[in-house]
Design an enzyme around this catalytic site. Structure first.
Site, PDB file in Angstrom:
ATOM      1  N   THR A  52       0.848  -1.201   0.000  1.00 55.43           N
ATOM      2  CA  THR A  52       0.000   0.000   0.000  1.00 55.43           C
ATOM      3  C   THR A  52       0.883   1.250   0.000  1.00 55.43           C
ATOM      4  O   THR A  52       2.108   1.156  -0.017  1.00 55.43           O
ATOM      5  CB  THR A  52      -0.954   0.015   1.215  1.00 55.43           C
ATOM      6  OG1 THR A  52      -0.159   0.098   2.402  1.00 55.43           O
ATOM      7  CG2 THR A  52      -1.829  -1.206   1.262  1.00 55.43           C
ATOM      8  N   MET A 109      -6.371  -7.758   1.235  1.00 53.40           N
ATOM      9  CA  MET A 109      -6.582  -9.071   0.607  1.00 53.40           C
ATOM     10  C   MET A 109      -7.615  -9.914   1.349  1.00 53.40           C
ATOM     11  O   MET A 109      -7.775 -11.083   1.040  1.00 53.40           O
ATOM     12  CB  MET A 109      -5.264  -9.847   0.558  1.00 53.40           C
ATOM     13  CG  MET A 109      -4.239  -9.257  -0.354  1.00 53.40           C
ATOM     14  SD  MET A 109      -4.629  -9.537  -2.092  1.00 53.40           S
ATOM     15  CE  MET A 109      -3.257  -8.654  -2.836  1.00 53.40           C
ATOM     16  N   HIS A 143      -5.165   1.160  13.142  1.00 49.60           N
ATOM     17  CA  HIS A 143      -4.085   0.219  12.850  1.00 49.60           C
ATOM     18  C   HIS A 143      -2.978   0.318  13.894  1.00 49.60           C
ATOM     19  O   HIS A 143      -2.874   1.310  14.606  1.00 49.60           O
ATOM     20  CB  HIS A 143      -3.462   0.494  11.471  1.00 49.60           C
ATOM     21  CG  HIS A 143      -4.242  -0.088  10.341  1.00 49.60           C
ATOM     22  ND1 HIS A 143      -5.246   0.607   9.703  1.00 49.60           N
ATOM     23  CD2 HIS A 143      -4.182  -1.303   9.735  1.00 49.60           C
ATOM     24  CE1 HIS A 143      -5.757  -0.154   8.748  1.00 49.60           C
ATOM     25  NE2 HIS A 143      -5.140  -1.333   8.747  1.00 49.60           N
ATOM     26  N   HIS A 144      -2.110  -0.692  13.884  1.00 45.43           N
ATOM     27  CA  HIS A 144      -0.952  -0.749  14.791  1.00 45.43           C
ATOM     28  C   HIS A 144      -0.017   0.453  14.591  1.00 45.43           C
ATOM     29  O   HIS A 144      -0.012   1.085  13.524  1.00 45.43           O
ATOM     30  CB  HIS A 144      -0.175  -2.057  14.580  1.00 45.43           C
ATOM     31  CG  HIS A 144       0.283  -2.274  13.170  1.00 45.43           C
ATOM     32  ND1 HIS A 144       1.458  -1.773  12.698  1.00 45.43           N
ATOM     33  CD2 HIS A 144      -0.292  -2.924  12.128  1.00 45.43           C
ATOM     34  CE1 HIS A 144       1.609  -2.116  11.438  1.00 45.43           C
ATOM     35  NE2 HIS A 144       0.548  -2.814  11.060  1.00 45.43           N
ATOM     36  N   LYS A 161       2.482   1.036  11.423  1.00 47.72           N
ATOM     37  CA  LYS A 161       2.003   1.209  10.035  1.00 47.72           C
ATOM     38  C   LYS A 161       2.517   2.521   9.456  1.00 47.72           C
ATOM     39  O   LYS A 161       2.415   3.570  10.073  1.00 47.72           O
ATOM     40  CB  LYS A 161       0.470   1.174   9.995  1.00 47.72           C
ATOM     41  CG  LYS A 161      -0.060   1.200   8.576  1.00 47.72           C
ATOM     42  CD  LYS A 161      -1.473   0.709   8.477  1.00 47.72           C
ATOM     43  CE  LYS A 161      -1.994   0.777   7.051  1.00 47.72           C
ATOM     44  NZ  LYS A 161      -1.306  -0.132   6.123  1.00 47.72           N
TER      45      LYS A 161
HETATM   46  P1  NAD Z   1       7.338  -4.828   6.820  1.00 48.11           P
HETATM   47  O1  NAD Z   1       8.064  -3.538   6.900  1.00 48.11           O
HETATM   48  O2  NAD Z   1       7.267  -5.728   8.026  1.00 48.11           O
HETATM   49  O3  NAD Z   1       7.921  -5.727   5.620  1.00 48.11           O
HETATM   50  C1  NAD Z   1       8.304  -5.221   4.360  1.00 48.11           C
HETATM   51  C2  NAD Z   1       9.363  -6.150   3.770  1.00 48.11           C
HETATM   52  O4  NAD Z   1       9.657  -5.711   2.449  1.00 48.11           O
HETATM   53  C3  NAD Z   1      10.675  -6.164   4.562  1.00 48.11           C
HETATM   54  O5  NAD Z   1      11.163  -7.481   4.619  1.00 48.11           O
HETATM   55  C4  NAD Z   1      11.593  -5.285   3.707  1.00 48.11           C
HETATM   56  O6  NAD Z   1      12.956  -5.668   3.801  1.00 48.11           O
HETATM   57  C5  NAD Z   1      11.057  -5.578   2.300  1.00 48.11           C
HETATM   58  N1  NAD Z   1      11.341  -4.459   1.384  1.00 48.11           N
HETATM   59  C6  NAD Z   1      11.075  -3.141   1.581  1.00 48.11           C
HETATM   60  N2  NAD Z   1      11.482  -2.421   0.518  1.00 48.11           N
HETATM   61  C7  NAD Z   1      12.035  -3.293  -0.355  1.00 48.11           C
HETATM   62  C8  NAD Z   1      12.644  -3.152  -1.622  1.00 48.11           C
HETATM   63  N3  NAD Z   1      12.787  -1.946  -2.197  1.00 48.11           N
HETATM   64  N4  NAD Z   1      13.061  -4.281  -2.253  1.00 48.11           N
HETATM   65  C9  NAD Z   1      12.934  -5.494  -1.677  1.00 48.11           C
HETATM   66  N5  NAD Z   1      12.368  -5.697  -0.465  1.00 48.11           N
HETATM   67  C10 NAD Z   1      11.934  -4.606   0.180  1.00 48.11           C
HETATM   68  O7  NAD Z   1       5.869  -4.454   6.333  1.00 48.11           O
HETATM   69  P2  NAD Z   1       4.531  -5.341   6.357  1.00 48.11           P
HETATM   70  O8  NAD Z   1       3.734  -5.032   7.584  1.00 48.11           O
HETATM   71  O9  NAD Z   1       4.882  -6.762   6.038  1.00 48.11           O
HETATM   72  O10 NAD Z   1       3.735  -4.689   5.138  1.00 48.11           O
HETATM   73  C11 NAD Z   1       4.254  -4.673   3.832  1.00 48.11           C
HETATM   74  C12 NAD Z   1       3.277  -3.945   2.910  1.00 48.11           C
HETATM   75  O11 NAD Z   1       2.055  -4.676   2.835  1.00 48.11           O
HETATM   76  C13 NAD Z   1       2.887  -2.536   3.409  1.00 48.11           C
HETATM   77  O12 NAD Z   1       2.734  -1.698   2.290  1.00 48.11           O
HETATM   78  C14 NAD Z   1       1.546  -2.776   4.095  1.00 48.11           C
HETATM   79  O13 NAD Z   1       0.733  -1.625   4.175  1.00 48.11           O
HETATM   80  C15 NAD Z   1       0.970  -3.821   3.161  1.00 48.11           C
HETATM   81  N6  NAD Z   1      -0.116  -4.636   3.719  1.00 48.11           N
HETATM   82  C16 NAD Z   1      -1.093  -4.960   2.853  1.00 48.11           C
HETATM   83  C17 NAD Z   1      -2.118  -5.781   3.247  1.00 48.11           C
HETATM   84  C18 NAD Z   1      -3.149  -6.197   2.225  1.00 48.11           C
HETATM   85  O14 NAD Z   1      -4.044  -6.982   2.559  1.00 48.11           O
HETATM   86  N7  NAD Z   1      -3.050  -5.742   0.976  1.00 48.11           N
HETATM   87  C19 NAD Z   1      -2.172  -6.263   4.557  1.00 48.11           C
HETATM   88  C20 NAD Z   1      -1.145  -5.907   5.434  1.00 48.11           C
HETATM   89  C21 NAD Z   1      -0.114  -5.094   5.003  1.00 48.11           C
END
Ligand code: NAD
Length: 229
Positions: free
Chosen positions: A80, A105, A133-134, A137
Site C-alpha cells: 500500500t 486481501m 491500525h498498529h 504502520k
Molecule cells: P514490513 O516492513 O514488516 O515488511 C516489508 C518487507 O519488504 C521487509 O522485509 C523489507 O525488507 C522488504 N522491502 C522493503 N522495501 C524493499 C525493496 N525496495 N526491495 C525489496 N524488499 C523490500 O511491512 P509489512 O507489515 O509486512 O507490510 C508490507 C506492505 O504490505 C505494506 O505496504 C503494508 O501496508 C501492506 N499490507 C497490505 C495488506 C493487504 O491486505 N493488501 C495487509 C497488510 C499489510
C-alpha cells in the site's frame, strides 16, 4: 499434482512471514523463491516461478514488475501507499502479465466494498470512514480506507470528508463506515483478527491468478469474477 511455485518478495517482513506459513500449510503450493531484500537476482530460478506475491514497499514495485514480465509471470501485490506513479505502473504491466493488486486481501473487505454499492439508496446521509491500525504502520490513511472511500464516493456520487486514521498498539486493522441521518446511524465494520487473513487471501488470489490472461485484477474478481456485479 503439480504444485504452484510461488516467489515471495519482502519475505522477511511481517506479511512475508505470514505468507510463508500459509504457503507451507497449503498442499497445492510450494514456496519456490523467497526473495530477501538486497539478495542477488537469480533469473534462471525466477523463470520457473509460476506466480509472485509482493508485500514490500512502493519503491520495490518497478523491479518486481519488470523482472516478473521478463518471464511472463503473474504478480499478486498487496503493498500500500502507492502514488499515481505506481498505479500507472500496475496498469502498464497488466497489458503484458496478469497483475492483481488490492489494498486489502481479506475476503470480508472484498464483500464490504461490494456492500457499499447499496448505500446509493441513502446517498443524502452523511458518511465518515474511520480506520485503526498498529503503531508501526507507515501509510495514513490506510490503503483499505482509501479504496473504501473511492467506492463509497462512487456509490453516493459526492465528495466525502477524509477518512479518520487512528494509530496505536498492535491492531491488525479495523475499518468502519458510518452512514448518518437525523433519525438513524448505520455502521458497517470489518475487523481483521490476525495477519493470516491477508496472507490467506493473497495465496488464494495467486492460485486464481495463474489461470488468468494478462490484465489488472483485484481481490473482488477472485470472488465475483472480473467486472461482474
Ligand atoms: P514490513 O516492513 O514488516 O515488511 C516489508 C518487507 O519488504 C521487509 O522485509 C523489507 O525488507 C522488504 N522491502 C522493503 N522495501 C524493499 C525493496 N525496495 N526491495 C525489496 N524488499 C523490500 O511491512 P509489512 O507489515 O509486512 O507490510 C508490507 C506492505 O504490505 C505494506 O505496504 C503494508 O501496508 C501492506 N499490507 C497490505 C495488506 C493487504 O491486505 N493488501 C495487509 C497488510 C499489510
Amino acid at each position: 499434482m503439480k504444485k504452484t511455485k510461488i516467489g515471495v518478495v519482502g519475505v522477511s517482513g511481517r506479511m512475508g512471514q505470514e505468507i510463508v506459513k500459509v504457503i507451507e500449510a497449503n498442499p497445492r503450493c510450494e514456496l519456490f523463491y523467497p526473495l530477501h531484500r538486497d539478495e542477488k537476482w537469480d533469473s534462471k530460478k525466477a523463470a520457473k516461478v509460476d506466480v509472485w506475491i509482493d508485500f514490500s514497499s512502493p519503491e520495490a514495485l518497478k523491479d518486481v514488475l519488470k523482472r516478473a514480465a521478463e518471464h511472463k509471470t503473474p504478480v499478486v501485490c498487496g503493498t500500500t501507499g502507492f502514488s499515481k506513479k505506481e498505479k500507472d505502473l500496475l496498469s502498464q504491466y497488466a497489458k503484458k502479465i496478469p497483475v492483481l493488486w488490492s489494498s486489502n486481501m481479506s475476503l470480508g473487505v472484498a464483500v464490504l466494498n461490494e456492500a457499499l454499492k447499496s448505500l446509493s439508496a441513502i446517498s443524502h446521509f452523511d458518511f465518515q470512514i474511520e480506520e485503526l491500525h498498529h503503531n508501526r504502520k507507515k501509510d495514513k490513511p490506510s490503503g483499505t480506507a482509501i479504496t473504501l472511500q473511492e467506492n463509497l464516493e462512487k456509490a453516493v456520487q459526492k465528495k466525502l470528508p477524509e477518512p479518520v486514521a487512528i494509530r496505536g498498539g498492535g491492531i491488525f486493522g479495523v475499518h468502519k463506515i458510518y452512514s448518518m441521518s437525523d433519525e438513524e446511524v448505520l455502521v458497517f465494520e470489518h475487523t481483521a483478527l490476525n495477519r493470516t487473513v491477508f496472507a490467506k487471501g493473497a495465496v488464494q488470489a495467486a492460485e486464481w491468478l495463474v489461470k488468468q490472461k494478462p490484465g489488472l485484477y483485484q481481490i473482488r474478481d477472485v470472488l465475483f469474477g472480473k467486472n461482474k456485479a
